[in-house]
Design an enzyme around this catalytic site. Structure first.
Site, mmCIF file in Angstrom:
data_model
loop_
_atom_site.group_PDB
_atom_site.id
_atom_site.type_symbol
_atom_site.label_atom_id
_atom_site.label_comp_id
_atom_site.label_asym_id
_atom_site.label_seq_id
_atom_site.Cartn_x
_atom_site.Cartn_y
_atom_site.Cartn_z
ATOM 1 N N CYS A 98 0.840 -1.201 0.000
ATOM 2 C CA CYS A 98 0.000 0.000 0.000
ATOM 3 C C CYS A 98 0.879 1.256 0.000
ATOM 4 O O CYS A 98 1.489 1.564 -1.019
ATOM 5 C CB CYS A 98 -0.979 -0.040 1.171
ATOM 6 S SG CYS A 98 -2.371 1.113 1.014
ATOM 7 N N HIS A 145 -3.508 -5.698 1.135
ATOM 8 C CA HIS A 145 -2.831 -5.936 2.413
ATOM 9 C C HIS A 145 -2.845 -7.426 2.768
ATOM 10 O O HIS A 145 -3.783 -7.902 3.414
ATOM 11 C CB HIS A 145 -3.533 -5.161 3.529
ATOM 12 C CG HIS A 145 -3.302 -3.697 3.505
ATOM 13 N ND1 HIS A 145 -2.276 -3.088 4.214
ATOM 14 C CD2 HIS A 145 -3.957 -2.694 2.872
ATOM 15 C CE1 HIS A 145 -2.321 -1.782 4.019
ATOM 16 N NE2 HIS A 145 -3.326 -1.513 3.202
ATOM 17 N N GLU A 197 -1.110 -8.846 5.010
ATOM 18 C CA GLU A 197 -0.977 -8.987 6.466
ATOM 19 C C GLU A 197 -2.320 -8.870 7.183
ATOM 20 O O GLU A 197 -2.455 -9.291 8.341
ATOM 21 C CB GLU A 197 0.017 -7.952 7.015
ATOM 22 C CG GLU A 197 -0.513 -6.549 7.216
ATOM 23 C CD GLU A 197 -0.634 -5.741 5.930
ATOM 24 O OE1 GLU A 197 -0.908 -4.529 6.031
ATOM 25 O OE2 GLU A 197 -0.449 -6.309 4.834
#
Length: 225
Positions: free
Chosen positions: A89, A198, A200
């Site tokens: 990002c 994302h 994660e």
């Protein structure tokens, strides 16, 4: 088997650094070091991550100030030595601003911040970042950005396509208007990767949506093996 060593750069305004550390250290058990943006020592690290957030408040434009941080010179050297670099990002935005990846990330086509879970297709399975995915797999990953529309000129786009540097595409269509539905690209070596989704945030076994876990397993298994 040696553990893969991660470094996570923390800029003023970063807000996903601890999320990444939870995955690398907590889920995968890898040595992980948080690196303040003023530091320049990246020695001993295998993978350096530029996390999501709003570095320096994203003043001027996303990533425009972060590219001048002291750590960025060391990051470029790390990549040139064959180290791995990941920008997620805001980290992807910083990599383009720093010239480590081509193109730019600009305002979403609808001029609104988009926070959603979207389809992401894996275009390259032969990279250390994606080896745990079947090629062509469609994942569901979170996005959260206001400046996530990938743009580049026609020649750059052709080079990305011809050289296989498009690693992820939005599927079926980019919600932000990215050219060619691009969600993530790599450099010609495949070691420097930037993506807007994302992974994660889709890696907690106790929460719904775990399509990000193979992403992290890929790089660890590839480098440790």
């Amino acid at each position: 088997m040696a553990k893969v060593r991660f470094g996570i750069v923390v800029f003023p305004g970063s807000n996903c650094d601890r999320d990444v550390a939870w995955v690398t250290r907590g889920l995968l058990g890898c040595p992980t070091r948080l690196i303040w943006h003023r530091e320049t020592d990246l020695s001993g690290l295998d993978v350096v991550v530029l996390p999501g957030g709003f570095s320096y408040g994203d003043y001027l434009r996303a990533g425009a100030l972060a590219r001048f941080a002291p750590v960025m010179g060391s990051l470029a050297e790390h990549g040139a030595r064959g180290g791995y670099v990941l920008g997620i990002c805001n980290g992807f935005q910083i990599l383009t601003e720093a010239g480590l990846l081509p193109g730019a990330l600009v305002r979403n086509a609808n001029l609104h911040f988009i926070c959603d879970r979207v389809g992401i297709r894996v275009e390259r399975q032969d990279l250390p970042w994606t080896s745990a995915y079947p090629c062509g797999a469609t994942l569901t990953l979170p996005i959260a950005h206001g400046e996530g529309r990938y743009v580049c000129d026609a020649d750059t786009l052709k080079q990305l396509q011809d050289r296989g540097q498009i690693v992820f595409r939005y599927a079926p269509v980019a919600p932000n208007g990215s050219v060619d539905n691009i969600a993530g690209i790599c450099d010609p070596s495949g070691r420097i990767l930037g993506l807007m989704p994302h992974p994660e945030r889709a890696a907690d076994p106790d929460l719904p949506g775990q399509d990000g876990i193979p992403f992290w397993q890929s790089i660890v298994q590839s480098l440790a093996g």
